[in-house]
Scaffold this active site. Structure first.
Site, PDB file in Angstrom:
ATOM      1  CE  LYS A   1      -2.027 -10.779 -14.503  1.00 43.66           C
ATOM      2  NZ  LYS A   1      -2.649 -11.151 -12.418  1.00 43.66           N
TER       3      LYS A   1
ATOM      4  CB  THR B   1       5.333   0.791   0.425  1.00 42.43           C
ATOM      5  OG1 THR B   1       5.088   2.515   1.517  1.00 42.43           O
ATOM      6  CG2 THR B   1       4.150   0.103   0.894  1.00 42.43           C
ATOM      7  CG  ASP B   2       5.671   5.960   3.129  1.00 41.49           C
ATOM      8  OD1 ASP B   2       4.627   4.686   2.362  1.00 41.49           O
ATOM      9  OD2 ASP B   2       5.199   7.371   3.387  1.00 41.49           O
ATOM     10  CD  GLU B   3      -0.224   2.621   2.269  1.00 34.89           C
ATOM     11  OE1 GLU B   3      -0.508   2.093   2.656  1.00 34.89           O
ATOM     12  OE2 GLU B   3       0.679   4.018   1.357  1.00 34.89           O
TER      13      GLU B   3
ATOM     14  CE1 TYR C   1       1.101  -1.580  -1.976  1.00 30.78           C
ATOM     15  CE2 TYR C   1       0.720   0.418  -0.582  1.00 30.78           C
ATOM     16  CZ  TYR C   1       1.752  -0.341  -1.334  1.00 30.78           C
ATOM     17  OH  TYR C   1       2.894  -0.126  -1.900  1.00 30.78           O
TER      18      TYR C   1
ATOM     19  CE  LYS D   1       5.503  -2.913  -1.881  1.00 36.29           C
ATOM     20  NZ  LYS D   1       5.307  -3.783  -2.949  1.00 36.29           N
TER      21      LYS D   1
ATOM     22  CE1 TYR E   1     -11.283   8.847  -0.887  1.00 32.02           C
ATOM     23  CE2 TYR E   1      -9.580   7.324  -0.404  1.00 32.02           C
ATOM     24  CZ  TYR E   1     -10.929   7.884  -1.350  1.00 32.02           C
ATOM     25  OH  TYR E   1     -10.413   7.122  -2.309  1.00 32.02           O
TER      26      TYR E   1
ATOM     27  N   PRO F   1     -11.991   4.091   5.513  1.00 30.70           N
ATOM     28  CG  PRO F   1     -12.907   1.555   4.446  1.00 30.70           C
ATOM     29  CD  PRO F   1     -12.537   2.727   4.360  1.00 30.70           C
TER      30      PRO F   1
HETATM   31  P1  NAD Z   1       1.459   0.750 -10.119  1.00 26.31           P
HETATM   32  O1  NAD Z   1       0.878   0.261  -9.929  1.00 26.31           O
HETATM   33  O2  NAD Z   1       1.752   1.825 -10.792  1.00 26.31           O
HETATM   34  O3  NAD Z   1       2.901  -0.463 -11.341  1.00 26.31           O
HETATM   35  C1  NAD Z   1       2.196  -2.132 -11.132  1.00 26.31           C
HETATM   36  C2  NAD Z   1       3.520  -2.667 -11.605  1.00 26.31           C
HETATM   37  O4  NAD Z   1       3.258  -4.135 -11.347  1.00 26.31           O
HETATM   38  C3  NAD Z   1       2.384  -2.451 -13.480  1.00 26.31           C
HETATM   39  O5  NAD Z   1       2.690  -2.520 -14.500  1.00 26.31           O
HETATM   40  C4  NAD Z   1       1.959  -3.863 -13.448  1.00 26.31           C
HETATM   41  O6  NAD Z   1       1.096  -4.439 -14.605  1.00 26.31           O
HETATM   42  C5  NAD Z   1       2.278  -5.634 -12.938  1.00 26.31           C
HETATM   43  N1  NAD Z   1       2.032  -5.611 -12.218  1.00 26.31           N
HETATM   44  C6  NAD Z   1       1.441  -6.131 -11.200  1.00 26.31           C
HETATM   45  N2  NAD Z   1       1.032  -7.081 -10.993  1.00 26.31           N
HETATM   46  C7  NAD Z   1       1.955  -8.487 -11.605  1.00 26.31           C
HETATM   47  C8  NAD Z   1       2.298  -9.574 -11.276  1.00 26.31           C
HETATM   48  N3  NAD Z   1       1.922 -10.120 -10.928  1.00 26.31           N
HETATM   49  N4  NAD Z   1       2.893  -9.821 -12.343  1.00 26.31           N
HETATM   50  C9  NAD Z   1       3.755  -9.085 -12.972  1.00 26.31           C
HETATM   51  N5  NAD Z   1       3.497  -7.669 -13.168  1.00 26.31           N
HETATM   52  C10 NAD Z   1       2.674  -6.662 -12.093  1.00 26.31           C
HETATM   53  O7  NAD Z   1       2.740   1.216  -9.075  1.00 26.31           O
HETATM   54  P2  NAD Z   1       3.792   2.155  -8.716  1.00 26.31           P
HETATM   55  O8  NAD Z   1       3.078   3.120  -7.950  1.00 26.31           O
HETATM   56  O9  NAD Z   1       4.739   1.779  -9.779  1.00 26.31           O
HETATM   57  O10 NAD Z   1       4.308   0.826  -7.472  1.00 26.31           O
HETATM   58  C11 NAD Z   1       5.465   0.105  -8.202  1.00 26.31           C
HETATM   59  C12 NAD Z   1       6.175  -0.516  -6.639  1.00 26.31           C
HETATM   60  O11 NAD Z   1       6.533   0.502  -5.746  1.00 26.31           O
HETATM   61  C13 NAD Z   1       5.123  -1.457  -6.133  1.00 26.31           C
HETATM   62  O12 NAD Z   1       6.070  -1.891  -5.458  1.00 26.31           O
HETATM   63  C14 NAD Z   1       4.997  -0.053  -4.950  1.00 26.31           C
HETATM   64  O13 NAD Z   1       3.903  -1.577  -3.487  1.00 26.31           O
HETATM   65  C15 NAD Z   1       6.034   0.577  -4.237  1.00 26.31           C
HETATM   66  N6  NAD Z   1       5.910   1.352  -4.078  1.00 26.31           N
HETATM   67  C16 NAD Z   1       4.708   2.662  -4.176  1.00 26.31           C
HETATM   68  C17 NAD Z   1       4.901   3.586  -4.051  1.00 26.31           C
HETATM   69  C18 NAD Z   1       3.717   4.812  -4.688  1.00 26.31           C
HETATM   70  O14 NAD Z   1       3.674   5.983  -4.198  1.00 26.31           O
HETATM   71  N7  NAD Z   1       3.181   4.503  -6.034  1.00 26.31           N
HETATM   72  C19 NAD Z   1       5.217   4.230  -3.153  1.00 26.31           C
HETATM   73  C20 NAD Z   1       6.073   3.695  -1.691  1.00 26.31           C
HETATM   74  C21 NAD Z   1       5.993   1.979  -2.914  1.00 26.31           C
HETATM   75  O1  TDX Z   2      -9.063  10.421  -4.243  1.00 28.06           O
HETATM   76  C1  TDX Z   2      -8.249  10.561  -3.441  1.00 28.06           C
HETATM   77  N1  TDX Z   2      -8.936  11.260  -1.899  1.00 28.06           N
HETATM   78  C2  TDX Z   2      -7.948  11.795  -1.067  1.00 28.06           C
HETATM   79  O2  TDX Z   2      -8.331  12.039  -0.025  1.00 28.06           O
HETATM   80  C3  TDX Z   2      -7.732   9.872  -2.844  1.00 28.06           C
HETATM   81  C4  TDX Z   2      -7.454   8.970  -4.204  1.00 28.06           C
HETATM   82  C5  TDX Z   2      -6.808  10.090  -2.212  1.00 28.06           C
HETATM   83  N2  TDX Z   2      -6.745  10.301  -1.035  1.00 28.06           N
HETATM   84  C6  TDX Z   2      -5.728  10.534   0.596  1.00 28.06           C
HETATM   85  C7  TDX Z   2      -5.713   8.873   0.923  1.00 28.06           C
HETATM   86  C8  TDX Z   2      -4.212   9.531   1.347  1.00 28.06           C
HETATM   87  O3  TDX Z   2      -4.301  10.125   2.866  1.00 28.06           O
HETATM   88  O4  TDX Z   2      -4.859  10.874  -0.431  1.00 28.06           O
HETATM   89  C9  TDX Z   2      -3.441  10.096   0.178  1.00 28.06           C
HETATM   90  C10 TDX Z   2      -3.436   9.964  -0.219  1.00 28.06           C
HETATM   91  O5  TDX Z   2      -3.728   8.554  -1.017  1.00 28.06           O
HETATM   92  P1  TDX Z   2      -3.301   7.261  -2.231  1.00 28.06           P
HETATM   93  O6  TDX Z   2      -2.824   8.231  -3.618  1.00 28.06           O
HETATM   94  O7  TDX Z   2      -4.413   6.314  -2.401  1.00 28.06           O
HETATM   95  O8  TDX Z   2      -2.075   6.580  -1.653  1.00 28.06           O
HETATM   96  P2  TDX Z   2      -1.948   5.574  -0.151  1.00 28.06           P
HETATM   97  O9  TDX Z   2      -2.697   5.346   0.228  1.00 28.06           O
HETATM   98  O10 TDX Z   2      -1.194   6.808   1.062  1.00 28.06           O
HETATM   99  O11 TDX Z   2      -0.920   5.034  -0.571  1.00 28.06           O
HETATM  100  C11 TDX Z   2       0.669   5.347  -1.521  1.00 28.06           C
HETATM  101  O12 TDX Z   2       2.156   5.528  -0.993  1.00 28.06           O
HETATM  102  C12 TDX Z   2       2.643   4.031  -0.654  1.00 28.06           C
HETATM  103  C13 TDX Z   2       0.941   4.513  -2.460  1.00 28.06           C
HETATM  104  O13 TDX Z   2      -0.453   4.025  -2.924  1.00 28.06           O
HETATM  105  C14 TDX Z   2       1.618   2.755  -2.488  1.00 28.06           C
HETATM  106  O14 TDX Z   2       1.730   2.625  -3.462  1.00 28.06           O
HETATM  107  C15 TDX Z   2       2.640   3.569  -1.958  1.00 28.06           C
HETATM  108  O15 TDX Z   2       3.072   2.145  -1.097  1.00 28.06           O
END
Ligand code: NAD
Ligand code: TDX
Length: 329
Positions: free
Chosen positions: A37, A126-128, A150, A154, A207, A274
């Site tokens: 999107k 995700t692990d979350e 979030y 998921k 944080y 939070p």
């Molecule tokens: P991101 O936010 O970088 O990318 C998400 C993508 O999905 C974007 O390109 C966005 O435009 C698209 N998108 C969002 N809503 C949409 C919709 N309704 N229709 C079509 N496209 C849409 O996310 P990411 O970090 O690349 O994560 C990808 C996947 O992996 C997610 O499902 C996330 O939950 C999962 N995940 C992420 C992490 C992490 O650390 N980033 C860890 C574990 C799992």
């Molecule tokens: O500015 C910051 N300072 C800080 O201390 C931010 C943005 C985060 N944090 C802390 C919060 C978390 O303990 O760092 C840790 C990582 O934070 P995020 O990068 O926001 O990730 P998290 O909340 O752990 O979630 C991520 O991992 C699982 C991804 O965003 C998710 O998409 C994924 O599913």
């Protein structure tokens, strides 16, 4: 080697992890079809090194009728479903887009995939979804106890996928990955935000007391793991994807400062998130046993490659600075 799949469709392929997966699929000789999107988090710049080697459709996964037309035209036989709202802090401000994309979007996609008799559907989770754990590791059998909006969205997506497997014999697998980091990550997330902040000569916002622990997986290792699961995973199964590299946030901030040649004065403790999950930790025995996959990139090597990438792509990163400041105001 004979290919198991003819046409792979990647939702969220313009996002951080999805684009790493698309780049890998192109390297493997595929012409992936991307559905994205292009929300604030989506960006086709992530795909410039494979330009012309994928097909792109700007479609919302909640838009059943446009997806229907696409599936009829392209006839994909495998789907890797990354598309989602992905940032915990945003879900705390407003859960609505998370419910829409991560739950309803997943359901719409499942219905279309079922109707079009897709051969394999890999759902990226995700692990979350397991909640947090002070000691030990989550296995694929651990109960789902998500804490943030979030994580709940998921977990609901995962449960829908499981329901389709059980009810319709739908050929899906679920991947639960730990925190990814690496090139092209949107700097709302901790590691790229910290690097961007240092590049702007500001202090890294940590944080609370910085004691929360995350398991950091380099994004290219994650893409390789997902590829293994696509090719060799068993239908109906869940696979954890972690690296074993666990660190407290404060240690990550210190490592980044070290790589960037700054001192630990560069950290600022700010208001905690939070409901902040204490620690995530995944057992990866299952994927190791079934496919031989394990993360190849050490945390130190990954952080240093990520810092280098950020320095070489300052323009892209700096372009997000105002939006990040607005988000965290
Ligand atoms: P991101 O936010 O970088 O990318 C998400 C993508 O999905 C974007 O390109 C966005 O435009 C698209 N998108 C969002 N809503 C949409 C919709 N309704 N229709 C079509 N496209 C849409 O996310 P990411 O970090 O690349 O994560 C990808 C996947 O992996 C997610 O499902 C996330 O939950 C999962 N995940 C992420 C992490 C992490 O650390 N980033 C860890 C574990 C799992
Ligand atoms: O500015 C910051 N300072 C800080 O201390 C931010 C943005 C985060 N944090 C802390 C919060 C978390 O303990 O760092 C840790 C990582 O934070 P995020 O990068 O926001 O990730 P998290 O909340 O752990 O979630 C991520 O991992 C699982 C991804 O965003 C998710 O998409 C994924 O599913």
């Amino acid at each position: 080697m004979r290919r198991k799949f003819r046409k792979i469709l990647v939702t969220g392929g313009a996002g951080f992890i999805g684009s790493a997966f698309v780049r890998l699929a192109v390297k493997k000789g595929f012409l992936p079809i991307i559905v994205d999107k292009l929300t604030y988090a989506g960006d086709l710049a992530r795909l410039k090194e494979v330009s012309g080697k994928f097909k792109f459709y700007k479609i919302d996964i909640c838009d059943k009728s446009r997806l229907e037309t696409l599936f009829t035209r392209e006839k994909p036989d495998a789907i890797i479903h990354f598309a989602a709202e992905s940032h915990v802090d945003r879900s705390i401000k407003d859960a609505t887009p998370f419910i829409e994309a991560n739950i309803r979007g997943t359901q719409v996609l499942l219905d279309i995939a079922l109707k079009h008799k897709i051969k394999r559907f890999v759902h990226i989770s995700t692990d979350e979804v397991y909640g947090d754990i002070e000691k030990g590791k989550f296995s694929e059998e651990s109960p789902l106890k998500p804490n943030s909006p979030y994580a709940v969205s998921k977990a609901a997506g995962d449960l829908l996928v499981k329901a389709y497997v059980r009810t319709f014999n739908f050929p899906a697998l679920i991947v639960r990955a730990s925190n990814n980091y690496g090139p092209w990550q949107y700097p709302e997330k901790f590691i790229p935000r910290a690097i961007l902040t240092v590049l702007k000569n500001k202090k890294i916002p940590v944080y609370g007391k910085g004691l929360n622990v995350r398991e950091w997986l380099y994004v290219e290792d994650c893409a390789l793991g997902i590829w293994q699961i696509l090719e060799r995973g068993k239908i109906g199964e869940v696979y954890n994807l972690g690296s074993g590299y666990e660190e407290k946030n404060i240690q990550i901030a210190e490592k980044i400062l070290g790589v960037m040649g700054r001192c630990s004065e560069g950290i600022e403790f700010v208001k905690d998130r939070p409901g902040h999950d204490i620690r995530y930790s995944l057992s990866v025995e299952k994927i190791l046993k079934q496919t031989g996959w394990r993360a190849q990139t050490s945390l130190d090597a990954g952080l240093s490659m990520t810092v280098d990438w950020c320095i070489n792509n300052k323009q892209w990163l700096f372009g997000k600075w105002e939006e990040i400041n607005k988000l965290y105001k």
